[in-house]
Write an enzyme that holds these catalytic residues in place. Sequence first.
Site, PDB file in Angstrom:
ATOM      1  N   ASP A  67     -17.252  73.216 -19.858  1.00  0.00           N
ATOM      2  CA  ASP A  67     -18.117  74.108 -19.099  1.00  0.00           C
ATOM      3  C   ASP A  67     -17.814  75.585 -19.374  1.00  0.00           C
ATOM      4  OD1 ASP A  67     -15.621  73.890 -17.849  1.00  0.00           O
ATOM      5  OD2 ASP A  67     -16.400  72.925 -16.060  1.00  0.00           O
ATOM      6  N   ASN A 136     -13.598  68.795  -4.149  1.00  0.00           N
ATOM      7  CA  ASN A 136     -14.770  68.079  -3.636  1.00  0.00           C
ATOM      8  C   ASN A 136     -15.157  66.906  -4.554  1.00  0.00           C
ATOM      9  OD1 ASN A 136     -15.760  69.393  -5.853  1.00  0.00           O
ATOM     10  ND2 ASN A 136     -17.304  70.603  -4.771  1.00  0.00           N
ATOM     11  N   HIS A 138     -15.517  67.132  -7.866  1.00  0.00           N
ATOM     12  CA  HIS A 138     -16.284  67.476  -9.076  1.00  0.00           C
ATOM     13  C   HIS A 138     -15.455  67.221 -10.341  1.00  0.00           C
ATOM     14  CE1 HIS A 138     -15.061  72.037  -8.935  1.00  0.00           C
ATOM     15  NE2 HIS A 138     -14.286  71.407  -9.800  1.00  0.00           N
ATOM     16  N   GLU A 143     -21.143  69.012  -9.390  1.00  0.00           N
ATOM     17  CA  GLU A 143     -20.851  69.097  -7.965  1.00  0.00           C
ATOM     18  C   GLU A 143     -21.419  67.890  -7.233  1.00  0.00           C
ATOM     19  OE1 GLU A 143     -18.764  71.194  -7.254  1.00  0.00           O
ATOM     20  OE2 GLU A 143     -19.253  73.274  -7.686  1.00  0.00           O
TER      21      GLU A 143
HETATM   22  C1  F6R Z   1     -12.594  73.125 -15.607  1.00  0.00           C
HETATM   23  C2  F6R Z   1     -13.390  72.189 -14.825  1.00  0.00           C
HETATM   24  C3  F6R Z   1     -13.093  71.898 -13.383  1.00  0.00           C
HETATM   25  C4  F6R Z   1     -11.609  71.836 -13.050  1.00  0.00           C
HETATM   26  C5  F6R Z   1     -11.402  71.536 -11.564  1.00  0.00           C
HETATM   27  C6  F6R Z   1      -9.937  71.533 -11.166  1.00  0.00           C
HETATM   28  O1  F6R Z   1     -13.070  73.199 -16.927  1.00  0.00           O
HETATM   29  O2  F6R Z   1     -14.321  71.684 -15.338  1.00  0.00           O
HETATM   30  O3  F6R Z   1     -13.694  70.664 -13.057  1.00  0.00           O
HETATM   31  O4  F6R Z   1     -10.998  70.854 -13.813  1.00  0.00           O
HETATM   32  O5  F6R Z   1     -12.070  72.505 -10.798  1.00  0.00           O
HETATM   33  O6  F6R Z   1      -9.429  72.821 -11.324  1.00  0.00           O
HETATM   34  P1  F6R Z   1      -7.870  73.143 -11.174  1.00  0.00           P
HETATM   35  O7  F6R Z   1      -7.189  72.459 -12.302  1.00  0.00           O
HETATM   36  O8  F6R Z   1      -7.781  74.642 -11.286  1.00  0.00           O
HETATM   37  O9  F6R Z   1      -7.466  72.613  -9.837  1.00  0.00           O
END
Ligand code: F6R
Length: 247
Positions: A67, A136, A138, A143
Amino acid sequence: MKIIRAKNYEDMSRKAANLISAQVILKPDSVLGLATGSTPIGIYQQLAEWYKKGDIDFSEVTTVNLDEYYGLTPQHHQSYHYFMQHEFFDHVNLSPEHTFLPDGMEQDHEKECTRYTALIYALGGIDLQLLGLGHNGHIGFNEPSDYFSTDVHLVNLTESTIHANQRFFASADDVPRQAYTMGIRTIFLANRILLAVSGKDKADIVRTAFLGKVTPTIPASILQLHPDVWIIGDEDALSEIPKGAVV
Ligand code: F6R
Protein backbone atom coordinates in the site's frame (compact mmCIF):
# COMPACT_ATOMS: atom_id res chain seq x y z
CA MET A 1 -2.60 -21.93 9.52
CA LYS A 2 0.59 -22.30 11.49
CA ILE A 3 1.04 -20.23 14.62
CA ILE A 4 4.64 -19.78 15.65
CA ARG A 5 5.34 -18.39 19.12
CA ALA A 6 8.32 -16.12 19.56
CA LYS A 7 9.74 -15.00 22.89
CA ASN A 8 9.78 -11.28 22.10
CA TYR A 9 9.97 -8.75 19.25
CA GLU A 10 13.59 -9.66 18.36
CA ASP A 11 12.78 -13.35 18.26
CA MET A 12 9.66 -12.69 16.16
CA SER A 13 11.75 -10.64 13.73
CA ARG A 14 14.40 -13.35 13.46
CA LYS A 15 11.87 -16.13 12.92
CA ALA A 16 9.98 -14.15 10.27
CA ALA A 17 13.24 -13.16 8.55
CA ASN A 18 14.17 -16.85 8.47
CA LEU A 19 11.05 -17.71 6.49
CA ILE A 20 11.70 -14.88 4.02
CA SER A 21 15.34 -15.85 3.77
CA ALA A 22 14.43 -19.50 3.06
CA GLN A 23 12.06 -18.32 0.33
CA VAL A 24 14.81 -16.27 -1.35
CA ILE A 25 17.47 -18.95 -0.96
CA LEU A 26 15.22 -21.63 -2.44
CA LYS A 27 13.86 -19.37 -5.20
CA PRO A 28 16.31 -16.51 -5.89
CA ASP A 29 13.90 -14.75 -8.29
CA SER A 30 11.05 -14.70 -5.77
CA VAL A 31 8.37 -12.02 -5.81
CA LEU A 32 8.04 -10.78 -2.24
CA GLY A 33 5.00 -8.80 -1.13
CA LEU A 34 6.15 -6.33 1.54
CA ALA A 35 4.56 -4.32 4.34
CA THR A 36 5.42 -1.15 6.24
CA GLY A 37 4.55 -0.07 9.80
CA SER A 38 6.44 -0.70 13.03
CA THR A 39 6.14 -4.48 13.04
CA PRO A 40 8.41 -5.37 10.08
CA ILE A 41 11.28 -2.99 10.93
CA GLY A 42 13.14 -5.68 12.91
CA ILE A 43 12.58 -8.19 10.09
CA TYR A 44 14.13 -5.81 7.56
CA GLN A 45 17.07 -5.15 9.89
CA GLN A 46 17.68 -8.86 10.32
CA LEU A 47 17.53 -9.49 6.57
CA ALA A 48 19.96 -6.60 5.97
CA GLU A 49 22.33 -8.07 8.55
CA TRP A 50 22.29 -11.47 6.86
CA TYR A 51 22.79 -9.78 3.48
CA LYS A 52 25.89 -7.98 4.82
CA LYS A 53 27.27 -11.29 6.08
CA GLY A 54 26.81 -12.73 2.59
CA ASP A 55 24.11 -15.18 3.64
CA ILE A 56 21.35 -13.89 1.39
CA ASP A 57 21.29 -12.31 -2.05
CA PHE A 58 18.41 -10.12 -3.28
CA SER A 59 19.80 -9.38 -6.75
CA GLU A 60 17.12 -11.40 -8.53
CA VAL A 61 14.25 -10.66 -6.13
CA THR A 62 11.29 -8.44 -7.02
CA THR A 63 9.25 -6.67 -4.34
CA VAL A 64 5.73 -5.29 -4.45
CA ASN A 65 4.41 -3.32 -1.49
CA LEU A 66 0.94 -3.62 -0.11
CA ASP A 67 0.00 0.00 0.00
CA GLU A 68 0.83 3.71 -0.17
CA TYR A 69 -0.86 6.82 1.17
CA TYR A 70 -2.75 8.84 -1.40
CA GLY A 71 -1.25 12.29 -1.99
CA LEU A 72 2.22 11.77 -0.48
CA THR A 73 5.27 12.13 -2.70
CA PRO A 74 7.93 9.38 -2.55
CA GLN A 75 10.19 11.92 -0.80
CA HIS A 76 7.67 12.65 1.96
CA HIS A 77 9.09 11.22 5.18
CA GLN A 78 5.86 9.41 6.06
CA SER A 79 5.31 7.94 2.62
CA TYR A 80 5.74 4.20 2.31
CA HIS A 81 8.19 4.79 -0.56
CA TYR A 82 10.42 6.66 1.90
CA PHE A 83 9.95 4.03 4.60
CA MET A 84 10.92 1.16 2.31
CA GLN A 85 13.92 3.02 0.92
CA HIS A 86 15.32 3.84 4.35
CA GLU A 87 14.32 0.76 6.31
CA PHE A 88 15.18 -1.85 3.69
CA PHE A 89 16.07 -1.03 0.09
CA ASP A 90 19.11 1.10 1.02
CA HIS A 91 20.60 -1.82 2.98
CA VAL A 92 20.38 -4.73 0.54
CA ASN A 93 21.18 -5.41 -3.11
CA LEU A 94 17.66 -5.21 -4.51
CA SER A 95 17.68 -3.72 -7.97
CA PRO A 96 15.71 -0.41 -7.95
CA GLU A 97 13.90 -1.53 -11.13
CA HIS A 98 12.60 -4.53 -9.22
CA THR A 99 10.92 -2.68 -6.33
CA PHE A 100 7.33 -1.53 -6.73
CA LEU A 101 4.80 0.43 -4.69
CA PRO A 102 1.52 2.06 -5.64
CA ASP A 103 1.98 5.62 -6.92
CA GLY A 104 0.36 7.77 -4.23
CA MET A 105 0.62 10.83 -6.47
CA GLU A 106 -1.48 9.38 -9.29
CA GLN A 107 -4.80 11.21 -9.16
CA ASP A 108 -6.52 8.98 -11.68
CA HIS A 109 -7.62 6.27 -9.25
CA GLU A 110 -8.87 3.84 -11.81
CA LYS A 111 -5.69 4.11 -13.86
CA GLU A 112 -3.43 3.52 -10.85
CA CYS A 113 -5.46 0.60 -9.49
CA THR A 114 -5.51 -1.07 -12.89
CA ARG A 115 -1.79 -0.45 -13.40
CA TYR A 116 -0.71 -1.87 -10.02
CA THR A 117 -3.04 -4.87 -10.20
CA ALA A 118 -1.81 -5.69 -13.73
CA LEU A 119 1.81 -5.31 -12.63
CA ILE A 120 1.39 -7.89 -9.85
CA TYR A 121 -0.31 -10.36 -12.16
CA ALA A 122 2.32 -9.75 -14.87
CA LEU A 123 5.02 -10.68 -12.35
CA GLY A 124 3.29 -14.04 -12.03
CA GLY A 125 1.79 -13.28 -8.61
CA ILE A 126 3.39 -13.11 -5.19
CA ASP A 127 5.46 -15.98 -3.78
CA LEU A 128 5.45 -14.76 -0.20
CA GLN A 129 3.40 -11.90 1.20
CA LEU A 130 4.48 -10.28 4.46
CA LEU A 131 1.65 -8.71 6.46
CA GLY A 132 1.18 -6.79 9.69
CA LEU A 133 -2.14 -6.66 11.52
CA GLY A 134 -4.16 -3.54 12.30
CA HIS A 135 -5.95 -3.20 15.64
CA ASN A 136 -9.24 -3.34 13.79
CA GLY A 137 -8.20 -6.46 11.85
CA HIS A 138 -7.09 -4.67 8.70
CA ILE A 139 -4.47 -6.19 6.42
CA GLY A 140 -2.87 -3.83 3.96
CA PHE A 141 -5.35 -0.97 4.21
CA ASN A 142 -8.36 -3.26 3.79
CA GLU A 143 -10.52 -1.81 6.52
CA PRO A 144 -13.51 -3.56 8.16
CA SER A 145 -16.35 -3.65 5.66
CA ASP A 146 -19.44 -5.65 4.75
CA TYR A 147 -17.65 -7.30 1.81
CA PHE A 148 -14.16 -8.58 1.01
CA SER A 149 -12.38 -6.35 -1.51
CA THR A 150 -10.82 -7.79 -4.64
CA ASP A 151 -7.89 -6.07 -6.33
CA VAL A 152 -5.92 -2.86 -5.81
CA HIS A 153 -8.23 0.00 -4.83
CA LEU A 154 -8.35 3.39 -3.14
CA VAL A 155 -9.70 3.26 0.43
CA ASN A 156 -10.91 5.79 2.93
CA LEU A 157 -8.98 5.15 6.13
CA THR A 158 -11.05 4.59 9.26
CA GLU A 159 -10.75 6.77 12.36
CA SER A 160 -9.11 3.83 14.16
CA THR A 161 -6.36 3.60 11.53
CA ILE A 162 -5.85 7.37 11.38
CA HIS A 163 -5.57 7.36 15.17
CA ALA A 164 -3.11 4.42 15.16
CA ASN A 165 -0.93 6.01 12.46
CA GLN A 166 -0.89 9.55 13.82
CA ARG A 167 2.16 8.61 15.92
CA PHE A 168 4.23 8.93 12.74
CA PHE A 169 2.86 12.39 11.85
CA ALA A 170 2.92 15.80 13.56
CA SER A 171 -0.82 15.48 14.28
CA ALA A 172 -3.87 13.40 13.33
CA ASP A 173 -4.82 16.15 10.86
CA ASP A 174 -1.67 15.43 8.86
CA VAL A 175 -2.50 11.73 8.35
CA PRO A 176 -3.76 11.24 4.78
CA ARG A 177 -7.41 10.16 4.67
CA GLN A 178 -7.00 7.80 1.74
CA ALA A 179 -4.57 5.15 0.51
CA TYR A 180 -4.04 2.79 -2.38
CA THR A 181 -3.94 -0.82 -1.21
CA MET A 182 -3.80 -4.33 -2.60
CA GLY A 183 -7.23 -5.89 -2.20
CA ILE A 184 -8.04 -9.02 -0.24
CA ARG A 185 -8.00 -11.09 -3.43
CA THR A 186 -4.58 -9.70 -4.44
CA ILE A 187 -3.22 -10.72 -1.02
CA PHE A 188 -5.06 -14.03 -0.96
CA LEU A 189 -3.56 -15.13 -4.28
CA ALA A 190 -0.06 -15.10 -2.76
CA ASN A 191 1.35 -18.62 -2.53
CA ARG A 192 2.41 -18.15 1.06
CA ILE A 193 1.41 -15.53 3.62
CA LEU A 194 3.49 -14.53 6.63
CA LEU A 195 1.74 -12.32 9.18
CA ALA A 196 3.99 -10.87 11.87
CA VAL A 197 2.44 -9.48 15.02
CA SER A 198 3.83 -8.13 18.24
CA GLY A 199 2.56 -6.56 21.47
CA LYS A 200 -0.17 -6.97 24.07
CA ASP A 201 -2.33 -4.38 22.30
CA LYS A 202 -2.76 -6.84 19.40
CA ALA A 203 -3.71 -9.87 21.57
CA ASP A 204 -7.50 -9.35 21.30
CA ILE A 205 -7.53 -8.85 17.56
CA VAL A 206 -5.26 -11.88 17.04
CA ARG A 207 -7.77 -14.05 18.90
CA THR A 208 -10.80 -12.57 17.11
CA ALA A 209 -9.22 -12.75 13.67
CA PHE A 210 -7.77 -16.24 13.86
CA LEU A 211 -10.08 -18.10 16.26
CA GLY A 212 -13.30 -16.25 15.48
CA LYS A 213 -15.66 -16.17 12.50
CA VAL A 214 -14.44 -15.46 8.99
CA THR A 215 -16.05 -12.10 8.27
CA PRO A 216 -15.25 -8.96 6.25
CA THR A 217 -15.79 -6.95 9.44
CA ILE A 218 -12.43 -8.47 10.50
CA PRO A 219 -10.57 -8.56 7.15
CA ALA A 220 -7.63 -10.64 8.47
CA SER A 221 -10.05 -13.45 9.39
CA ILE A 222 -10.11 -14.49 5.70
CA LEU A 223 -6.57 -15.80 6.21
CA GLN A 224 -8.11 -18.76 8.06
CA LEU A 225 -9.14 -20.04 4.62
CA HIS A 226 -5.75 -19.67 2.94
CA PRO A 227 -3.80 -22.93 2.50
CA ASP A 228 -0.38 -21.63 3.54
CA VAL A 229 -0.40 -19.00 6.28
CA TRP A 230 2.22 -18.52 8.98
CA ILE A 231 1.38 -16.30 11.92
CA ILE A 232 4.56 -15.41 13.78
CA GLY A 233 3.80 -13.56 16.98
CA ASP A 234 5.55 -12.72 20.20
CA GLU A 235 4.27 -13.98 23.57
CA ASP A 236 2.27 -10.81 24.16
CA ALA A 237 0.47 -10.84 20.83
CA LEU A 238 -0.35 -14.56 21.17
CA SER A 239 -1.31 -14.37 24.84
CA GLU A 240 -5.02 -14.87 24.05
CA ILE A 241 -4.39 -17.90 21.84
CA PRO A 242 -4.55 -21.06 23.94
CA LYS A 243 -1.37 -23.13 23.66
CA GLY A 244 -1.99 -26.03 21.31
CA ALA A 245 -4.96 -24.29 19.62
CA VAL A 246 -5.69 -26.00 16.34
CA VAL A 247 -6.24 -23.36 13.69
C1 F6R B 1 1.42 -1.53 6.27
C2 F6R B 1 0.07 -2.07 6.32
C3 F6R B 1 -0.72 -2.12 7.60
C4 F6R B 1 0.11 -2.46 8.83
C5 F6R B 1 -0.78 -2.49 10.08
C6 F6R B 1 0.01 -2.76 11.35
O1 F6R B 1 1.94 -1.62 4.96
O2 F6R B 1 -0.43 -2.43 5.32
O3 F6R B 1 -1.74 -3.08 7.44
O4 F6R B 1 0.71 -3.70 8.66
O5 F6R B 1 -1.43 -1.26 10.22
O6 F6R B 1 0.88 -1.69 11.57
P1 F6R B 1 2.00 -1.73 12.72
O7 F6R B 1 2.97 -2.77 12.32
O8 F6R B 1 2.60 -0.35 12.70
O9 F6R B 1 1.28 -2.05 13.99
